[in-house]
Design an enzyme around this catalytic site. Structure first.
Site, PDB file in Angstrom:
ATOM      1  N   ASP B 116       0.864  -1.168   0.000  1.00 27.60           N
ATOM      2  CA  ASP B 116       0.000   0.000   0.000  1.00 27.60           C
ATOM      3  C   ASP B 116       0.909   1.229   0.000  1.00 27.60           C
ATOM      4  O   ASP B 116       2.129   1.121   0.096  1.00 27.60           O
ATOM      5  CB  ASP B 116      -0.984  -0.034   1.166  1.00 27.60           C
ATOM      6  CG  ASP B 116      -0.315   0.229   2.493  1.00 27.60           C
ATOM      7  OD1 ASP B 116       0.918   0.415   2.523  1.00 27.60           O
ATOM      8  OD2 ASP B 116      -1.016   0.243   3.511  1.00 27.60           O
ATOM      9  N   GLY B 240     -11.371   3.519   0.543  1.00 26.36           N
ATOM     10  CA  GLY B 240     -12.309   4.344   1.302  1.00 26.36           C
ATOM     11  C   GLY B 240     -13.581   3.631   1.699  1.00 26.36           C
ATOM     12  O   GLY B 240     -14.535   4.263   2.159  1.00 26.36           O
ATOM     13  N   ASP B 290      -7.701  -7.586   0.801  1.00 25.73           N
ATOM     14  CA  ASP B 290      -6.743  -7.742   1.897  1.00 25.73           C
ATOM     15  C   ASP B 290      -7.434  -7.276   3.165  1.00 25.73           C
ATOM     16  O   ASP B 290      -8.368  -6.466   3.103  1.00 25.73           O
ATOM     17  CB  ASP B 290      -5.502  -6.860   1.703  1.00 25.73           C
ATOM     18  CG  ASP B 290      -5.765  -5.444   2.183  1.00 25.73           C
ATOM     19  OD1 ASP B 290      -6.473  -4.702   1.477  1.00 25.73           O
ATOM     20  OD2 ASP B 290      -5.310  -5.075   3.289  1.00 25.73           O
ATOM     21  N   CYS B 328     -11.843 -28.367   8.476  1.00 26.74           N
ATOM     22  CA  CYS B 328     -10.665 -27.635   8.001  1.00 26.74           C
ATOM     23  C   CYS B 328      -9.461 -28.571   7.839  1.00 26.74           C
ATOM     24  O   CYS B 328      -9.275 -29.505   8.622  1.00 26.74           O
ATOM     25  CB  CYS B 328     -10.336 -26.506   8.972  1.00 26.74           C
ATOM     26  SG  CYS B 328      -8.898 -25.526   8.486  1.00 26.74           S
ATOM     27  N   CYS B 330      -6.221 -27.399   7.779  1.00 23.47           N
ATOM     28  CA  CYS B 330      -4.989 -26.673   8.114  1.00 23.47           C
ATOM     29  C   CYS B 330      -4.140 -27.464   9.104  1.00 23.47           C
ATOM     30  O   CYS B 330      -4.603 -28.411   9.741  1.00 23.47           O
ATOM     31  CB  CYS B 330      -5.307 -25.277   8.666  1.00 23.47           C
ATOM     32  SG  CYS B 330      -5.752 -25.255  10.416  1.00 23.47           S
ATOM     33  N   CYS B 333      -5.729 -27.654  12.611  1.00 19.27           N
ATOM     34  CA  CYS B 333      -6.887 -28.548  12.750  1.00 19.27           C
ATOM     35  C   CYS B 333      -6.502 -30.006  12.542  1.00 19.27           C
ATOM     36  O   CYS B 333      -7.173 -30.899  13.054  1.00 19.27           O
ATOM     37  CB  CYS B 333      -7.999 -28.129  11.789  1.00 19.27           C
ATOM     38  SG  CYS B 333      -8.780 -26.578  12.308  1.00 19.27           S
ATOM     39  N   HIS B 359      -4.690 -21.188  11.195  1.00 16.91           N
ATOM     40  CA  HIS B 359      -6.057 -21.622  10.908  1.00 16.91           C
ATOM     41  C   HIS B 359      -6.860 -20.538  10.189  1.00 16.91           C
ATOM     42  O   HIS B 359      -7.497 -20.798   9.161  1.00 16.91           O
ATOM     43  CB  HIS B 359      -6.802 -22.036  12.183  1.00 16.91           C
ATOM     44  CG  HIS B 359      -8.259 -22.223  11.900  1.00 16.91           C
ATOM     45  ND1 HIS B 359      -8.742 -23.332  11.245  1.00 16.91           N
ATOM     46  CD2 HIS B 359      -9.330 -21.402  12.081  1.00 16.91           C
ATOM     47  CE1 HIS B 359     -10.040 -23.200  11.064  1.00 16.91           C
ATOM     48  NE2 HIS B 359     -10.426 -22.040  11.555  1.00 16.91           N
TER      49      HIS B 359
END
Lengths: 395, 395
Positions: B116, B240, B290, B328, B330, B333, B359
Site C-alpha cells: 500500500d 475508502g 486484503d 478444516c 490446516c 486442525c 487456521h
C-alpha cells in the site's frame, strides 16, 4: 511425527504385561567411555524413541517449547524435551491432560518427554510455601489458590502426564544455605524419593529418576548419592546446582559426586545449558542436560554463536546482512540476515522470537553433536579448547 | 522458496529493456465471467508467480505476516501478500531494505507483494498530520519525529521495496464526511495518482494500481473512477470503504462503481476480509482483497469456522478435544484440539497465536478456493446461500 512410536510403546507395554521386565522403560546403552575424561557416548532408549547422548533437552514448561512446533523441534534435532509438572498441575490441570490421552497426545509430540517433579518451582516460591514431611503446601503463582504437592501427588500427576522419565519430588535447597539446612533437606529428598518409587511402581513405559541433593557440601552430596542410588532407580540426576554458585564450585561437586552414581545408568545435570557448562558437565560424566537459557535469551534478543553471544537487538548489527552465525545450518541462518531478525525484534514481531529460538536451540543441538563426535574421536579435551577459544571463554 | 522467481524477474526485466512492452508487469488473465453475477475467475500474472483470482492477500505490515514464516504462508496457499509502505518507511527505513536487495529478499518471500502507499495510515493519524497539494506532513507514531510523504516519495519508497504491485498515494476520507470534503479529497487523490504514474515510469517488474475514492457519494465515486481510469493503469482499487459505513452502503457503492472499472484489469477492494464481504465483493466483480481481520482476531483468540466465529478462549471449549473446525485441513486442525489451543492462549504461549493465525488464514484461502470453484461451476449464488446458512449470516 514418528510413525513407529505407537508400535514401540506397545512393545514396551507388552514386556511389562508379560511380567518379563527384560527392559527398563528407559535404558542407557553406553557406546564408548572416554579414556581422557569421564565422558560417555551413549544411546538413551525410551518408549518414544532413541536419543543419542550426551543430550541437551529443550524446555517446554507449559506443554510447549516456547514459540516452537513439534515438527520444528524435530527439525533442529531434538528427540527429548522437558516439561514442568508444577505448571501443568496448575494449568490446565492433570485431569484435562488425562482426558486428552496424556501429554504427548495433548501437545502433539511424538518424541520422549522428561517431566520435572514440581519441586524446584514449589521451593522457588519462597514465602508462599510451607514444607512438612508429608509434602509442600503452597500458593499458586497464577491465582494465589492454596495447593499441595507431595511425593505421591507429584508422581501421580506425572503418571497422568505419561512422561517417559518421571523425576522424583525433591527439595532444591537455595544457594547459599547452611550445612544443617542442606542436610535435613537432602535427607528428606531421599525419603521422598522412596515414596515416589513406591507410587510409580512398575508403571509401563515410565522410568523414575532420583535426584542427588546436598547443596555445595561434599559430605552431604555423598550421603545423598548413597541414599538415592540405594533405591536402584533407572536414572539419576544431580540437582541443586546452577542455582547461583560459582561454576568452579559446580564443577568440583560434579567431580566428587558423579563417580558415586552407577556407570550403567543415565546421569542428568538439571538446569544447565550454557555452552561451557555443557562441555564441562560432559567431561565429568553427565549424559543429559536441560535449561531455559537458550530459549529465554533468544526471546530477549541474544543469540548463541560459535564466536560468543551476539546481541541481535544491538544497533551494531542494524545493517549487517550476514546470518546470525555464518557457521550455523539452522533455518534462521539459512534464510535470514541479522538485519532482518533485528528489525523483527525491534518491531516486536513474533517471527523474531521464533527465528531466535530456532537458532539457539539448533546451536546447542549442534554443540552436543560435536561433543559426541569429539568423544567418538577421543579428542574431547582438544574440542573443548577449540570451542572455548572460538567462543571467547577463558581456558 | 520459488526457484523460478529469479528467472521470471529477469525475463520481465528483459522485455522492458528491449523497449518491447509486450507484457505489463502485472496482468489479469480472465478465465471466466459469471453469467449470474459480476464475478470473474482469473489468473493474476506477476513477476513473482501466478495467483488464482479472486484472491485474499494476508497482511504483512512490518515485512512479516504476524507469526508466520514464508514457508507457512506457502503451505496455507498464499501466493501474494500485502505489506505497508508507511511502517517500512519509518522502520527499518527504505535505505536498509534497498541494501538488503529489496523487500522480497529482506523478508525471504518468493511470492508476489502488493505494497500500500502509506496514505491510509498517514490519514489515520488525525491531528498528527497536515495535508497540502504537495503531500502530507505527519509525526511518526514510533518516535513523534516529523515526516513527509508525497506521491513521489511514496512511489519511490515502493520502488525501493520492489513490490510487484505499487499502490498510488491516496487520501482515504473518513466515514462519515461531508460531500465537499470527499470531493476535494478524491480530486486530489486523482491528481496524486498521475504524479505516482509519472514517478514509477516503466519500472521493470512493478505495476501501479490507482485507487478510486469518493466516500459514500455515488457521484464522486463516478468522477473518481473516470479520473483514475483515464490514467490507463494496470489495475484499480476501490478504497475508502470498510471504514465504518454499514455493509449495505459498501455493497451499493460497489454495485455502482465496479462496472466503471475496465473489465480487463484486476480490481482490488481494500481492507475487506470478513467472509460475507468477500463473497459479496466477488459477486460485484472484485478480484483481490486484503484485511488484517483474520490475523488480528486470531491473536485475540477468535477463530473463523464454517459454523461462524469460535471464541477459542472461552471456557466452553476447555474440555473440547475436537479441532477448531472439523471441516478444516490446516496444520492446526490436523494436529491440535480446541482444548490445547485454548490452553496455549490462556498461558500466553506464542504457539497459540501461531496456530490460530495459521487456521484463520487457511480458512480464508479455502473460502476463496471454494468461491473460485463455485464461479467455475456457475453456482456462486447457491454457494453464497450455503455458506451464509452454515456460518449463521442472515441471507
Amino acid at each position: 511425527m514418528r510413525d513407529c512410536s505407537l508400535a514401540v510403546t506397545s512393545m514396551w507395554a507388552l514386556s511389562f504385561k508379560l511380567g518379563v521386565e527384560v527392559l527398563a522403560a528407559v535404558r542407557l546403552e553406553i557406546l564408548k567411555e572416554d579414556i581422557k575424561t569421564r565422558a560417555r557416548l551413549g544411546r538413551l532408549h525410551t518408549p518414544h524413541g532413541m536419543i543419542e547422548t550426551p543430550v541437551f533437552m529443550p524446555v517446554g514448561t507449559q506443554a510447549t517449547v516456547k514459540s516452537m512446533t513439534p515438527e520444528e523441534l524435530e527439525e533442529i534435532g531434538a528427540g527429548i524435551i522437558l516439561s514442568n509438572t508444577y505448571h501443568l498441575f496448575l494449568r490446565p490441570g492433570p485431569e484435562l491432560i488425562r482426558a486428552a490421552g496424556g501429554l504427548h497426545s495433548f501437545m502433539h509430540w511424538g518424541g520422549a518427554i522428561l517431566t520435572d517433579s514440581g519441586g524446584f518451582q514449589v521451593f522457588s516460591l519462597g514465602d508462599l510455601r510451607r514444607i512438612s514431611e508429608e509434602g509442600v503446601e503452597f500458593r499458586s503463582h497464577l491465582d494465589g489458590s492454596r495447593q499441595f504437592l507431595s511425593p505421591e501427588i507429584a508422581t501421580e500427576v506425572q503418571m497422568v502426564l505419561g512422561s517417559d522419565i518421571v523425576m522424583a519430588f525433591d527439595e532444591c535447597a537455595p544457594y547459599p544455605c547452611s550445612h544443617e539446612y542442606a542436610r535435613d533437606s537432602s535427607a528428606r529428598t531421599t525419603r521422598w524419593a522412596a515414596r515416589c518409587k513406591e507410587t510409580l511402581g512398575v508403571s509401563a513405559g515410565q522410568a523414575l529418576f532420583g535426584i542427588v541433593q546436598g547443596g555445595t557440601f561434599k559430605d552431604l552430596r555423598r550421603e545423598s548419592a548413597a541414599g538415592i542410588t540405594a533405591l536402584d532407580l533407572p536414572g539419576y540426576a544431580v540437582g541443586g546446582l546452577s542455582v547461583g554458585e560459582p561454576k568452579e564450585v559446580m564443577y568440583e561437586i560434579l567431580d566428587d559426586t558423579v563417580p558415586l552414581l552407577p556407570a550403567d545408568r543415565p546421569r542428568y545435570l538439571m538446569g544447565v545449558g550454557s555452552p561451557d557448562a555443557l562441555i564441562e558437565g560432559v567431561m565429568r560424566g553427565i549424559d543429559m542436560f536441560d535449561c531455559v537459557l537458550p530459549t529465554r535469551i533468544a526471546r530477549n534478543g541474544t543469540a548463541l554463536t560459535r564466536f560468543g553471544k551476539l546481541v541481535v537487538r544491538n544497533a551494531t548489527v542494524a545493517r549487517d546482512f550476514s546470518p546470525i552465525d555464518p557457521t550455523c545450518d539452522c533455518y534462521t541462518c539459512r534464510h535470514y540476515s541479522r538485519a532482518y531478525v533485528r528489525h523483527l525484534l525491534k518491531a516486536d514481531e513474533i517471527l523474531g522470537l521464533r527465528l531466535m529460538t530456532i537458532h539457539n536451540l539448533r546451536f546447542l543441538q549442534n554443540l552436543m553433536r560435536e561433543i559426541r563426535e569429539a568423544i567418538a574421536a577421543e579428542r574431547l579435551p582438544a574440542y573443548r579448547r577449540e570451542f572455548f577459544v572460538g567462543y571467547g571463554y577463558p581456558l
